[in-house]
Design a protein around this motif. Structure first.
Motif, PDB file in Angstrom:
ATOM      1  N   GLU A 135      -4.708   6.733   9.675  1.00 40.82           N
ATOM      2  CA  GLU A 135      -5.960   7.023   9.084  1.00 40.82           C
ATOM      3  C   GLU A 135      -6.069   5.626   8.398  1.00 40.82           C
ATOM      4  O   GLU A 135      -7.209   5.180   8.777  1.00 40.82           O
ATOM      5  CB  GLU A 135      -6.723   8.067   7.808  1.00 40.82           C
ATOM      6  N   ARG A 136      -5.739   4.923   8.155  1.00 46.07           N
ATOM      7  CA  ARG A 136      -5.486   3.816   7.087  1.00 46.07           C
ATOM      8  C   ARG A 136      -4.988   2.675   8.050  1.00 46.07           C
ATOM      9  O   ARG A 136      -4.854   1.332   7.921  1.00 46.07           O
ATOM     10  CB  ARG A 136      -4.758   3.857   5.719  1.00 46.07           C
ATOM     11  N   GLU A 158      -0.281   3.702  -2.588  1.00 39.14           N
ATOM     12  CA  GLU A 158      -1.572   4.423  -2.147  1.00 39.14           C
ATOM     13  C   GLU A 158      -1.504   5.411  -0.721  1.00 39.14           C
ATOM     14  O   GLU A 158      -1.937   6.478  -0.890  1.00 39.14           O
ATOM     15  CB  GLU A 158      -2.524   3.420  -1.317  1.00 39.14           C
ATOM     16  N   LEU A 159      -0.679   5.383  -0.266  1.00 42.95           N
ATOM     17  CA  LEU A 159       0.148   6.120   1.176  1.00 42.95           C
ATOM     18  C   LEU A 159       0.025   7.277   0.628  1.00 42.95           C
ATOM     19  O   LEU A 159       0.163   8.517   0.881  1.00 42.95           O
ATOM     20  CB  LEU A 159       0.105   5.295   2.198  1.00 42.95           C
ATOM     21  N   ASP A 184      -7.390  -0.414   7.645  1.00 40.50           N
ATOM     22  CA  ASP A 184      -6.954  -0.955   6.799  1.00 40.50           C
ATOM     23  C   ASP A 184      -5.975  -1.948   6.664  1.00 40.50           C
ATOM     24  O   ASP A 184      -6.127  -3.094   5.630  1.00 40.50           O
ATOM     25  CB  ASP A 184      -7.446  -0.126   5.383  1.00 40.50           C
ATOM     26  N   LEU A 185      -5.055  -1.967   7.382  1.00 39.52           N
ATOM     27  CA  LEU A 185      -3.301  -2.264   6.887  1.00 39.52           C
ATOM     28  C   LEU A 185      -3.295  -3.371   8.425  1.00 39.52           C
ATOM     29  O   LEU A 185      -2.924  -4.089   8.270  1.00 39.52           O
ATOM     30  CB  LEU A 185      -2.546  -1.001   7.416  1.00 39.52           C
ATOM     31  N   ALA A 228      -2.397   9.618  -0.956  1.00 37.03           N
ATOM     32  CA  ALA A 228      -3.733  10.434  -0.328  1.00 37.03           C
ATOM     33  C   ALA A 228      -2.496  11.494   0.876  1.00 37.03           C
ATOM     34  O   ALA A 228      -3.136  11.921   1.173  1.00 37.03           O
ATOM     35  CB  ALA A 228      -3.594   8.792   0.346  1.00 37.03           C
ATOM     36  N   GLY A 263       0.626  -1.707   0.103  1.00 35.53           N
ATOM     37  CA  GLY A 263       0.456  -0.531  -0.089  1.00 35.53           C
ATOM     38  C   GLY A 263       1.026   0.710   0.298  1.00 35.53           C
ATOM     39  O   GLY A 263      -0.221   1.968   0.238  1.00 35.53           O
ATOM     40  N   ASP A 282      -3.807  -3.189  15.485  1.00 39.13           N
ATOM     41  CA  ASP A 282      -4.208  -1.805  15.936  1.00 39.13           C
ATOM     42  C   ASP A 282      -2.986  -0.791  16.460  1.00 39.13           C
ATOM     43  O   ASP A 282      -2.688   0.131  16.083  1.00 39.13           O
ATOM     44  CB  ASP A 282      -5.462  -1.745  15.501  1.00 39.13           C
TER      45      ASP A 282
END
Length: 425
Positions: A131-132, A46-47, A135-136, A50, A43, A142
């Motif tokens: 924030e992601r 994508e990161l 999802d990761l 963003a 990702g 988390d």
């Protein structure tokens, strides 16, 4: 028979079971972390996208940057995300990897964005990654991922501060050397073109008048002393340059409202001897003229024991002339003798007789066969014409010296340099 209390062979001691469980949990954590690391690596694009979108939407200074600088900032942000992913996948690796984040950008980037802006950049990257996190990471990961983000961001902030501190130190050392070269060029009267380019590199912005102050340097000057003097000088002028040559301290002021007041405010920063203010010149290109006059004044100031501190180099014209400064000779003749001679109306004769009569109005009136009020009127007019008052004790000495030099030049016994010369005898 006694009851057999021996444990079954398959049973394990509590201590061994706990160690085995801990090892198993550790292996599970590493596997989960490795899996998260793979998802993070997948990702990165994508990161990064963003992050750049967030930078553009939340930071006005980023939107206002040149395209090349925006590109370098984007590379720094992407390098930060990549470094975090690499470190998270290998938690035992040292955090020195954060220093590589700023190695992707040129050194000039530290001039394009400030340390505060860099920290804002770090904050945006952290916000996007946090924030992601859902999802990761999965489940219990988390919290550990958030903690890792905070730890890494802290190290990045320290690394940024270190980069800017080193850049500031290097720039300060370079600016100090360049400033010394500029001041030396002023003293030696180098070309205007070379002087302009060097002062532009130092950030000289003033387009106003300039004057040079010369005095004795403190017994043991330190970098802190020159920094303090530079800060004090910039409180009373738009720009300032400071240089130390042997035992001489030189300050170049630009754009001051009142140069005499500015020199008085800085006099305490000099050593114990006299401080001399050179004449005000139109721009930095002519600062060599002011410097030459200030040095000539400092050489001759001992001839006036009652001189104020600081003293103007123009107030030292008689002492400078007697010490062999031909520029002072020319100034005395051009500024005092010639205007009185050109004015006519017996001004020159009246001033000459007044000085020869010991500054006595009545004696001068008897010599000229006029009323004392007529002498007063002519003396006031002479003051208006020359700018120097023959009735004041110090100024009468300046006028007397100018009259002597003017008569000598008229008789051909004295030559004066051109107005562009800054050299003495």
């Amino acid at each position: 028979m006694p009851e057999n209390t021996a444990r079954p062979k398959s049973a394990k001691a509590p201590g061994k079971r706990s160690a085995a469980d801990s090892a198993s949990r550790g292996r599970d954590t590493l596997r989960h972390r490795a899996a998260t690391g793979r998802r993070l690596k997948a990702g990165i694009g994508e990161l990064s996208t963003a992050t750049l979108q967030r930078l553009d939407s939340t930071l006005p200074w980023y939107r206002a940057m040149q395209p090349a600088d925006r590109s370098w900032v984007g590379l720094v942000a992407q390098a930060g995300i990549t470094s975090f992913v690499d470190w998270y996948r290998k938690p035992d690796a040292p955090l020195w990897v954060v220093a590589d984040i700023f190695g992707t950008a040129p050194r000039e980037l530290t001039r394009a964005i400030t340390l505060q802006q860099t920290l804002q950049l770090v904050r945006v990257v952290v916000e996007v990654v946090e924030e992601r996190v859902p999802d990761l990471g999965k489940g219990d990961e988390d919290q550990s991922l958030r903690e890792a983000v905070l730890l890494f961001s802290r190290e990045v902030a320290f690394a940024a501060a270190d980069v800017y501190a080193r850049a500031a130190e290097a720039r300060g050392n370079w600016d100090a050397r360049l400033e010394a070269l500029v001041v030396d060029a002023l003293v030696r009267g180098e070309s205007v073109d070379a002087l302009t380019s060097r002062t532009a590199a130092l950030g000289w912005r003033s387009v106003g008048e300039v004057a040079v102050i010369v005095g004795q340097a403190p017994f043991r000057p330190t970098p802190q002393l020159t920094d303090d003097l530079r800060r004090s000088a910039r409180r009373v002028a738009e720009d300032a340059l400071v240089g130390i040559q042997e035992n001489r301290l030189i300050v170049v002021l630009g754009g001051a409202k009142d140069f005499r007041t500015a020199a008085a405010a800085l006099a305490d920063k000099f050593g114990p001897s006299q401080v001399v203010l050179g004449p005000v010149v139109p721009s930095l290109a002519e600062a060599g003229t002011s410097a030459a006059a200030a040095f000539a004044g400092r050489h001759a100031v001992g001839g006036w024991p009652g001189a104020p501190r600081p003293v103007s180099a123009d107030d030292l014209w008689p002492e400078r002339a007697l010490a062999g400064d031909r520029v002072a000779v020319r100034e005395l003749i051009d500024r005092i003798y010639a205007p009185l001679d050109d004015a006519g109306g017996s001004l020159l004769d009246t001033v000459t007789i007044y000085l020869e009569c010991g500054n006595s109005l009545e004696a001068t009136a008897r010599e000229l066969f006029v009323h004392p009020n007529t002498v007063r009127y002519r003396l006031r007019k002479a003051t208006d014409v020359s700018g120097w008052d023959p009735t004041a004790a110090r100024e009468s000495y300046v006028v007397r010296t100018a009259l002597v030099l003017g008569r000598l030049k008229q008789q051909g016994a004295l030559s004066t340099p051109s107005k562009t010369s800054t050299q003495g005898w």
